[in-house]
Design a protein around this motif. Structure first.
Motif, PDB file in Angstrom:
ATOM      1  N   ASN A  31      -4.074  -5.039 -10.170  1.00 24.87           N
ATOM      2  CA  ASN A  31      -2.883  -5.838 -10.395  1.00 24.87           C
ATOM      3  C   ASN A  31      -2.310  -5.437 -11.758  1.00 24.87           C
ATOM      4  OD1 ASN A  31      -4.499  -7.113 -12.346  1.00 24.87           O
ATOM      5  ND2 ASN A  31      -5.080  -8.758 -10.922  1.00 24.87           N
ATOM      6  N   THR A  32      -1.156  -6.028 -12.105  1.00 20.46           N
ATOM      7  CA  THR A  32      -0.489  -5.616 -13.339  1.00 20.46           C
ATOM      8  C   THR A  32      -1.329  -5.897 -14.574  1.00 20.46           C
ATOM      9  OG1 THR A  32       1.680  -5.996 -12.324  1.00 20.46           O
ATOM     10  CG2 THR A  32       1.595  -5.910 -14.725  1.00 20.46           C
ATOM     11  N   ARG A  47      -7.706  -4.611  -5.157  1.00 24.40           N
ATOM     12  CA  ARG A  47      -6.609  -5.203  -4.382  1.00 24.40           C
ATOM     13  C   ARG A  47      -6.226  -4.270  -3.236  1.00 24.40           C
ATOM     14  NH1 ARG A  47      -3.786  -9.240  -6.985  1.00 24.40           N
ATOM     15  NH2 ARG A  47      -2.798  -9.405  -4.947  1.00 24.40           N
ATOM     16  N   ASN A  50      -2.608  -4.245  -1.714  1.00 21.58           N
ATOM     17  CA  ASN A  50      -1.463  -3.627  -2.383  1.00 21.58           C
ATOM     18  C   ASN A  50      -0.715  -2.667  -1.460  1.00 21.58           C
ATOM     19  OD1 ASN A  50      -1.786  -4.956  -4.784  1.00 21.58           O
ATOM     20  ND2 ASN A  50      -2.741  -3.250  -5.876  1.00 21.58           N
ATOM     21  N   GLN A 231      10.710  -6.237 -14.576  1.00 23.96           N
ATOM     22  CA  GLN A 231       9.489  -6.814 -14.016  1.00 23.96           C
ATOM     23  C   GLN A 231       8.940  -5.879 -12.953  1.00 23.96           C
ATOM     24  OE1 GLN A 231       9.963 -10.679 -12.332  1.00 23.96           O
ATOM     25  NE2 GLN A 231       7.791 -11.004 -11.971  1.00 23.96           N
ATOM     26  N   THR A 232       7.916  -5.127 -13.293  1.00 20.20           N
ATOM     27  CA  THR A 232       7.347  -4.137 -12.390  1.00 20.20           C
ATOM     28  C   THR A 232       5.910  -4.500 -12.066  1.00 20.20           C
ATOM     29  OG1 THR A 232       8.746  -2.391 -13.294  1.00 20.20           O
ATOM     30  CG2 THR A 232       6.807  -1.713 -12.054  1.00 20.20           C
ATOM     31  N   ASP A 233       5.596  -4.558 -10.785  1.00 16.19           N
ATOM     32  CA  ASP A 233       4.217  -4.721 -10.343  1.00 16.19           C
ATOM     33  C   ASP A 233       3.618  -3.325 -10.243  1.00 16.19           C
ATOM     34  OD1 ASP A 233       1.813  -5.099  -8.966  1.00 16.19           O
ATOM     35  OD2 ASP A 233       2.606  -6.837  -7.884  1.00 16.19           O
ATOM     36  N   LEU A 236       1.399  -2.395  -7.259  1.00 18.55           N
ATOM     37  CA  LEU A 236       2.196  -2.201  -6.055  1.00 18.55           C
ATOM     38  C   LEU A 236       2.893  -0.840  -6.088  1.00 18.55           C
ATOM     39  CD1 LEU A 236       2.324  -4.383  -3.850  1.00 18.55           C
ATOM     40  CD2 LEU A 236       4.652  -4.901  -4.609  1.00 18.55           C
ATOM     41  N   THR A 237       3.430  -0.502  -7.245  1.00 21.72           N
ATOM     42  CA  THR A 237       4.126   0.784  -7.390  1.00 21.72           C
ATOM     43  C   THR A 237       3.176   1.952  -7.187  1.00 21.72           C
ATOM     44  OG1 THR A 237       5.668  -0.231  -8.965  1.00 21.72           O
ATOM     45  CG2 THR A 237       5.559   2.170  -8.914  1.00 21.72           C
TER      46      THR A 237
END
Length: 270
Positions: A31-32, A47, A50, A231-233, A236-237
């Motif tokens: 996660n971030t 995760r 994701n 706001q960047t996850d 996820l990216t």
């Protein structure tokens, strides 16, 4: 002693080359918060969701289809035109032949990004923006110089006797091209195919400029959606990047022998 030094250097180079892929892989499961607190360590919590979230958030299914379609059409057009042009340049003698070959070779020197503005204006005037043609035509145009350079050099190595024997047996010019020249040229064609496909698949600049509709976006654009400046996850990216890069790595690993054979054969025989 010398061999040991060489192998050590190669081992270090291999580790440095592969580590970014390893880092990308483990980052896709974070996660971030974990991404910033443990940037080079393993995730505290893996995760696995994701990947599913990244697929849905970026509409990656549609992007995959668009990338596959655009890459396939561009590759088919590139191979067809470059094979015909290379055959003419390699097997025929005519006036200005050298200038024509030079024209194609010079095309390899043109910076792609310097053409974005004039191409955008041209596409807008032709009403091709937000269409597959807006990507297929530029992709093909910029892939042709390298493809013709490789294929023409390879076809120059064929002895004239092969064609003359086919003509004596009654085979026409098109028959010689499709039944003899293309099969013999498969190593070079494979090299051109893989290099061109990887370029089409990974392109971002043309797709960003010529495509604005979400239903037409390709894979690199869908991945960029997840990278918001405010706001960047990052987990996820990274998961989306893994999904995008896996097909190219798989294709390269499957056909790496063909790439090397095509390159070395063209260099030695051409």
């Amino acid at each position: 002693m010398r061999d040991g030094v060489v192998w050590t250097v190669l081992l270090i180079y291999g580790i440095l080359t592969l580590y970014p892929l390893f880092w990308l892989g483990i980052s896709a499961f974070k996660n971030t918060e974990d991404f910033f607190n443990r940037p080079f360590g393993l995730p505290q919590t893996w995760r696995f969701d994701n990947f599913a979230r990244a697929w849905e958030a970026s509409n990656m299914g549609t992007a995959f289809f668009n990338s596959v379609l655009v890459s396939a059409l561009s590759l088919a057009l590139t191979l067809f035109v470059s094979a015909l042009a290379s055959y003419v340049l390699a097997r025929f003698s005519f006036r200005l032949k050298g200038w024509v070959m030079t024209f194609f070779v010079v095309g390899m020197l043109i910076p792609i990004h310097s053409t974005l503005v004039p191409l955008f204006i041209m596409m807008r005037e032709m009403k091709l923006l937000n269409t597959y043609a807006a990507l297929v035509l530029p992709y093909t145009a910029f892939a042709l110089p390298t493809a013709i350079f490789v294929l023409a050099a390879y076809m120059l190595s064929f002895p004239k006797d092969v064609e003359e024997a086919a003509f004596i047996d009654g085979t026409g010019r098109w028959g010689v091209f499709f039944r003899m020249i293309l099969p013999i040229s498969m190593p070079a064609i494979s090299t051109v195919s893989i290099i061109s496909f990887l370029h089409f698949w990974n392109d971002f600049s043309f797709a960003l400029v010529f495509i604005s509709k979400s239903a037409m976006k390709t894979l690199p654009l869908s991945v960029a959606i997840l990278a918001d400046s405010s706001q960047t996850d990052f987990g996820l990216t990274m998961a989306a990047m893994v999904l995008a890069v896996v097909p190219t790595i798989a294709i390269y690993l499957m056909f790496q022998d063909r790439i090397m054979k095509g390159m070395t054969a063209g260099a030695v025989k051409g």
